[in-house]
Design a protein around this motif. Sequence first.
Motif, short mmCIF file in Angstrom:
data_model
loop_
_atom_site.label_atom_id
_atom_site.label_comp_id
_atom_site.label_asym_id
_atom_site.label_seq_id
_atom_site.Cartn_x
_atom_site.Cartn_y
_atom_site.Cartn_z
N ASN A 68 0.82 -1.21 0.00
CA ASN A 68 0.00 0.00 0.00
C ASN A 68 0.86 1.26 0.00
O ASN A 68 0.56 2.22 -0.72
N ALA A 69 1.90 1.27 0.81
CA ALA A 69 2.79 2.44 0.86
C ALA A 69 3.49 2.63 -0.49
O ALA A 69 3.65 3.76 -0.97
N ASP A 70 3.89 1.52 -1.11
CA ASP A 70 4.55 1.60 -2.41
C ASP A 70 3.61 2.15 -3.47
O ASP A 70 3.99 3.03 -4.26
N LEU A 71 2.37 1.66 -3.52
CA LEU A 71 1.42 2.16 -4.51
C LEU A 71 1.07 3.63 -4.26
O LEU A 71 0.90 4.40 -5.21
N LEU A 72 0.98 4.03 -2.99
CA LEU A 72 0.71 5.44 -2.68
C LEU A 72 1.84 6.34 -3.16
O LEU A 72 1.61 7.36 -3.81
N THR A 73 3.09 5.95 -2.88
CA THR A 73 4.21 6.78 -3.31
C THR A 73 4.35 6.78 -4.83
O THR A 73 4.74 7.80 -5.41
N CYS A 74 4.04 5.67 -5.49
CA CYS A 74 4.05 5.66 -6.96
C CYS A 74 3.00 6.62 -7.51
O CYS A 74 3.24 7.31 -8.50
N GLY A 75 1.84 6.66 -6.88
CA GLY A 75 0.79 7.58 -7.31
C GLY A 75 1.18 9.03 -7.12
O GLY A 75 0.95 9.87 -8.00
N ILE A 76 1.80 9.34 -6.00
CA ILE A 76 2.26 10.72 -5.75
C ILE A 76 3.33 11.10 -6.76
O ILE A 76 3.31 12.20 -7.32
N ALA A 77 4.28 10.20 -7.01
CA ALA A 77 5.34 10.49 -7.98
C ALA A 77 4.77 10.67 -9.39
O ALA A 77 5.24 11.53 -10.15
N THR A 78 3.75 9.88 -9.74
CA THR A 78 3.12 10.02 -11.05
C THR A 78 2.44 11.37 -11.18
O THR A 78 2.53 12.03 -12.22
N LEU A 79 1.75 11.82 -10.12
CA LEU A 79 1.12 13.13 -10.15
C LEU A 79 2.15 14.25 -10.28
O LEU A 79 1.95 15.21 -11.03
N ILE A 80 3.26 14.12 -9.56
CA ILE A 80 4.30 15.14 -9.66
C ILE A 80 4.88 15.18 -11.07
O ILE A 80 5.10 16.25 -11.64
N GLN A 81 5.12 14.01 -11.66
CA GLN A 81 5.64 13.97 -13.03
C GLN A 81 4.62 14.51 -14.03
O GLN A 81 4.99 15.19 -14.98
N SER A 82 3.35 14.20 -13.83
CA SER A 82 2.32 14.60 -14.79
C SER A 82 1.99 16.09 -14.71
O SER A 82 1.87 16.76 -15.72
N VAL A 83 1.82 16.59 -13.50
CA VAL A 83 1.41 17.98 -13.31
C VAL A 83 2.62 18.90 -13.20
O VAL A 83 2.63 19.99 -13.76
N GLY A 84 3.63 18.45 -12.49
CA GLY A 84 4.82 19.26 -12.30
C GLY A 84 4.69 20.21 -11.13
O GLY A 84 3.60 20.53 -10.68
N ILE A 85 5.83 20.63 -10.65
CA ILE A 85 5.90 21.61 -9.56
C ILE A 85 6.85 22.70 -10.04
O ILE A 85 8.03 22.44 -10.31
N GLY A 86 6.33 23.90 -10.16
CA GLY A 86 7.17 24.99 -10.64
C GLY A 86 7.58 24.77 -12.09
O GLY A 86 6.86 24.16 -12.87
N ARG A 87 8.74 25.27 -12.42
CA ARG A 87 9.22 25.18 -13.79
C ARG A 87 10.12 23.99 -14.05
O ARG A 87 10.23 23.53 -15.18
N HIS A 88 10.80 23.49 -13.02
CA HIS A 88 11.87 22.53 -13.25
C HIS A 88 11.60 21.13 -12.69
O HIS A 88 12.46 20.27 -12.80
N ILE A 89 10.49 20.92 -12.07
CA ILE A 89 10.22 19.60 -11.48
C ILE A 89 9.06 18.96 -12.23
O ILE A 89 7.98 19.52 -12.33
N GLY A 90 9.30 17.78 -12.77
CA GLY A 90 8.28 17.04 -13.50
C GLY A 90 8.39 17.26 -15.00
O GLY A 90 8.64 18.38 -15.46
N VAL A 91 8.21 16.20 -15.75
CA VAL A 91 8.32 16.29 -17.21
C VAL A 91 6.97 16.54 -17.88
O VAL A 91 6.88 16.64 -19.09
N ARG A 92 5.91 16.59 -17.10
CA ARG A 92 4.55 16.82 -17.59
C ARG A 92 4.10 15.75 -18.58
O ARG A 92 3.46 16.03 -19.58
N LEU A 93 4.48 14.51 -18.30
CA LEU A 93 4.04 13.34 -19.05
C LEU A 93 3.53 12.31 -18.07
O LEU A 93 4.02 12.22 -16.95
N PRO A 94 2.56 11.48 -18.45
CA PRO A 94 2.03 10.49 -17.51
C PRO A 94 2.96 9.29 -17.37
O PRO A 94 2.72 8.23 -17.92
N ILE A 95 4.06 9.46 -16.64
CA ILE A 95 5.00 8.37 -16.42
C ILE A 95 5.03 8.01 -14.95
O ILE A 95 4.62 8.76 -14.09
N ILE A 96 5.53 6.82 -14.69
CA ILE A 96 5.56 6.32 -13.32
C ILE A 96 7.00 6.23 -12.86
O ILE A 96 7.82 5.71 -13.54
#
Length: 96
Positions: A68-96
């Motif tokens: 459960n912890a692994d799936l939760l952190t994978c989901g958070i990382a996917t959201l960060i990659q998809s949406v991004g934070i600021g200008r330099h974090i996240g590639v804005r692609l739906p990757i895991i």
Amino acid sequence: MADNTAAPAQAPTPSQPRHPVDVVPPAPKLAALGLQHVLAFYAGAVIVPLLIAGSLNLDAETTIHLINADLLTCGIATLIQSVGIGRHIGVRLPII
């Protein structure tokens, strides 16, 4: 006097062939590819906690918490990659 203005770039017209990468597949194929992506992600994400729990001889409840912890952190990382934070974090692609 010569005119040095560049001609504007032309957008591809419907009569021009498109590159296969730019073509959107039909909905049934998209659904099959999406399911394949989810299954590949799930197998890759779940195997790590299972291996760790097995090597440490953890009980089933603790193994479930690890998964459960692994799936939760994978989901958070996917959201960060998809949406991004600021200008330099996240590639804005739906990757895991």
